[in-house]
Design an enzyme around this catalytic site. Sequence first.
Site, PDB file in Angstrom:
ATOM      1  N   ASN A 171       0.866  -1.186   0.000  1.00 45.51           N
ATOM      2  CA  ASN A 171       0.000   0.000   0.000  1.00 45.51           C
ATOM      3  C   ASN A 171       0.901   1.234   0.000  1.00 45.51           C
ATOM      4  O   ASN A 171       1.497   1.572   1.019  1.00 45.51           O
ATOM      5  CB  ASN A 171      -0.877  -0.032   1.258  1.00 45.51           C
ATOM      6  CG  ASN A 171      -1.701   1.238   1.421  1.00 45.51           C
ATOM      7  OD1 ASN A 171      -1.839   2.021   0.486  1.00 45.51           O
ATOM      8  ND2 ASN A 171      -2.253   1.431   2.620  1.00 45.51           N
ATOM      9  N   TRP A 172       0.980   1.876  -1.152  1.00 44.86           N
ATOM     10  CA  TRP A 172       1.882   3.028  -1.268  1.00 44.86           C
ATOM     11  C   TRP A 172       1.300   4.284  -0.633  1.00 44.86           C
ATOM     12  O   TRP A 172       1.984   5.302  -0.546  1.00 44.86           O
ATOM     13  CB  TRP A 172       2.199   3.304  -2.737  1.00 44.86           C
ATOM     14  CG  TRP A 172       2.996   2.236  -3.420  1.00 44.86           C
ATOM     15  CD1 TRP A 172       3.408   1.033  -2.892  1.00 44.86           C
ATOM     16  CD2 TRP A 172       3.482   2.278  -4.769  1.00 44.86           C
ATOM     17  NE1 TRP A 172       4.122   0.331  -3.832  1.00 44.86           N
ATOM     18  CE2 TRP A 172       4.186   1.073  -4.995  1.00 44.86           C
ATOM     19  CE3 TRP A 172       3.397   3.212  -5.803  1.00 44.86           C
ATOM     20  CZ2 TRP A 172       4.794   0.781  -6.223  1.00 44.86           C
ATOM     21  CZ3 TRP A 172       3.993   2.927  -7.017  1.00 44.86           C
ATOM     22  CH2 TRP A 172       4.687   1.724  -7.224  1.00 44.86           C
ATOM     23  N   LYS A 173       0.036   4.232  -0.259  1.00 43.68           N
ATOM     24  CA  LYS A 173      -0.651   5.422   0.306  1.00 43.68           C
ATOM     25  C   LYS A 173      -0.464   6.608  -0.641  1.00 43.68           C
ATOM     26  O   LYS A 173      -0.415   6.410  -1.858  1.00 43.68           O
ATOM     27  CB  LYS A 173      -0.137   5.707   1.716  1.00 43.68           C
ATOM     28  CG  LYS A 173      -0.151   4.453   2.601  1.00 43.68           C
ATOM     29  CD  LYS A 173       0.022   4.749   4.040  1.00 43.68           C
ATOM     30  CE  LYS A 173       0.156   3.442   4.810  1.00 43.68           C
ATOM     31  NZ  LYS A 173       0.036   3.609   6.243  1.00 43.68           N
ATOM     32  N   SER A 230       3.279  -2.321  10.377  1.00 42.22           N
ATOM     33  CA  SER A 230       4.736  -2.307  10.558  1.00 42.22           C
ATOM     34  C   SER A 230       5.420  -3.614  10.166  1.00 42.22           C
ATOM     35  O   SER A 230       6.411  -4.004  10.787  1.00 42.22           O
ATOM     36  CB  SER A 230       5.089  -1.905  12.002  1.00 42.22           C
ATOM     37  OG  SER A 230       4.661  -0.581  12.258  1.00 42.22           O
ATOM     38  N   GLU A 246      -6.934   4.640   7.893  1.00 45.61           N
ATOM     39  CA  GLU A 246      -6.679   6.053   7.600  1.00 45.61           C
ATOM     40  C   GLU A 246      -7.900   6.681   6.933  1.00 45.61           C
ATOM     41  O   GLU A 246      -8.162   7.864   7.110  1.00 45.61           O
ATOM     42  CB  GLU A 246      -5.408   6.191   6.742  1.00 45.61           C
ATOM     43  CG  GLU A 246      -4.163   5.950   7.594  1.00 45.61           C
ATOM     44  CD  GLU A 246      -2.939   5.465   6.846  1.00 45.61           C
ATOM     45  OE1 GLU A 246      -2.916   5.524   5.605  1.00 45.61           O
ATOM     46  OE2 GLU A 246      -1.997   5.006   7.521  1.00 45.61           O
ATOM     47  N   GLU A 285      -5.511  -5.139  10.751  1.00 51.09           N
ATOM     48  CA  GLU A 285      -4.476  -4.131  10.945  1.00 51.09           C
ATOM     49  C   GLU A 285      -4.733  -3.373  12.253  1.00 51.09           C
ATOM     50  O   GLU A 285      -5.504  -2.408  12.272  1.00 51.09           O
ATOM     51  CB  GLU A 285      -4.511  -3.117   9.797  1.00 51.09           C
ATOM     52  CG  GLU A 285      -4.250  -3.709   8.438  1.00 51.09           C
ATOM     53  CD  GLU A 285      -3.637  -2.685   7.508  1.00 51.09           C
ATOM     54  OE1 GLU A 285      -2.505  -2.891   7.082  1.00 51.09           O
ATOM     55  OE2 GLU A 285      -4.278  -1.651   7.260  1.00 51.09           O
ATOM     56  N   HIS A 310      -9.598   1.110   4.959  1.00 50.04           N
ATOM     57  CA  HIS A 310      -8.317   1.302   5.655  1.00 50.04           C
ATOM     58  C   HIS A 310      -8.545   2.268   6.819  1.00 50.04           C
ATOM     59  O   HIS A 310      -9.330   3.215   6.702  1.00 50.04           O
ATOM     60  CB  HIS A 310      -7.271   1.849   4.683  1.00 50.04           C
ATOM     61  CG  HIS A 310      -5.885   1.824   5.243  1.00 50.04           C
ATOM     62  ND1 HIS A 310      -5.455   2.741   6.174  1.00 50.04           N
ATOM     63  CD2 HIS A 310      -4.857   0.976   5.032  1.00 50.04           C
ATOM     64  CE1 HIS A 310      -4.194   2.447   6.496  1.00 50.04           C
ATOM     65  NE2 HIS A 310      -3.813   1.384   5.825  1.00 50.04           N
TER      66      HIS A 310
HETATM   67  C1  PEP Z   1      -0.884   0.045   6.019  1.00 53.13           C
HETATM   68  O1  PEP Z   1      -0.853   1.164   5.546  1.00 53.13           O
HETATM   69  O2  PEP Z   1      -1.827  -0.681   5.746  1.00 53.13           O
HETATM   70  C2  PEP Z   1       0.214  -0.383   6.879  1.00 53.13           C
HETATM   71  C3  PEP Z   1       0.152  -1.551   7.445  1.00 53.13           C
HETATM   72  O3  PEP Z   1       1.266   0.496   7.040  1.00 53.13           O
HETATM   73  P1  PEP Z   1       2.696   0.166   7.717  1.00 53.13           P
HETATM   74  O4  PEP Z   1       3.175  -1.112   7.114  1.00 53.13           O
HETATM   75  O5  PEP Z   1       3.544   1.339   7.352  1.00 53.13           O
HETATM   76  O6  PEP Z   1       2.464   0.037   9.187  1.00 53.13           O
END
Ligand code: PEP
Length: 246
Positions: A9-11, A206, A96, A161, A94
């Site tokens: 996931n490049w966001k 992470s 976010e 998540e 997600h």
């Molecule tokens: C995500 O954006 O779904 C995510 C898990 O980010 P990160 O790996 O940076 O924690």
Amino acid sequence: MSRQIIVGNWKMNGLSKDSTARTEAILSALPDTAVDIVICPPFTQLAAIASLTANSPVACGAQDCHMESKGAFTGDISPEMLADLGVSHVILGHSERRQTHGEIDETVREKTVAAIKAGLTPIVCIGETEDQRETGQAEDVLGWQIKGSLPDGFNGILAYEPIWAIGTGLAATTSDITDAMTFLRAELVRQFGENGKTIQILYGGSVNAGNASEILAIPDVAGALVGGASLDPEAFLTIVRAASAH
Ligand code: PEP
């Protein structure tokens, strides 16, 4: 035997040049492992990346979509538009987006239904906040999110998540993830019956090149949703190499 799935996931990261370079770096060093790989660039890069990855083992996914197929929804993108570009997956719900765009379970469920109708594979995210975890509400929250966000007959991918682990560098421990997977599987079976036994569950939060092997070896973890580390092709490929079919 099913293949593990690694989703990047490049966001909101990636201009034309670096998105193309990152994708080419991944495509040029793909390991010979039985693993499904999905990269999810921002909307502006989808056409380019879907075309670069066409006819490759890497699939292209979006990070959101609208629940309607067309109409007066300024600034939104429908699942049909994504499918039209050659996009095959879409991340929905997600944290976010739940936190900063006011998305609630019902919105996520409507988007999930629309994505499936358009032929996309939805990757639906759920997860508890740190506060909910510390006050012993995590399982209730996850149960409600499953009930509210997944439609009947759901045949997509679920991503667990924990919000406190996203972008913090503090992945959940093996024991936390094992407990969560056991709970989520039981809850999926309770809510969806037979179908709940086969829904694939990814872990996200992470995941990096250093912890991927340990996380991906946890029973019932069907793969990983990777944010920050997916921006570095070397780290992403190390995570891909840690995945397997089992
Ligand atoms: C995500 O954006 O779904 C995510 C898990 O980010 P990160 O790996 O940076 O924690």
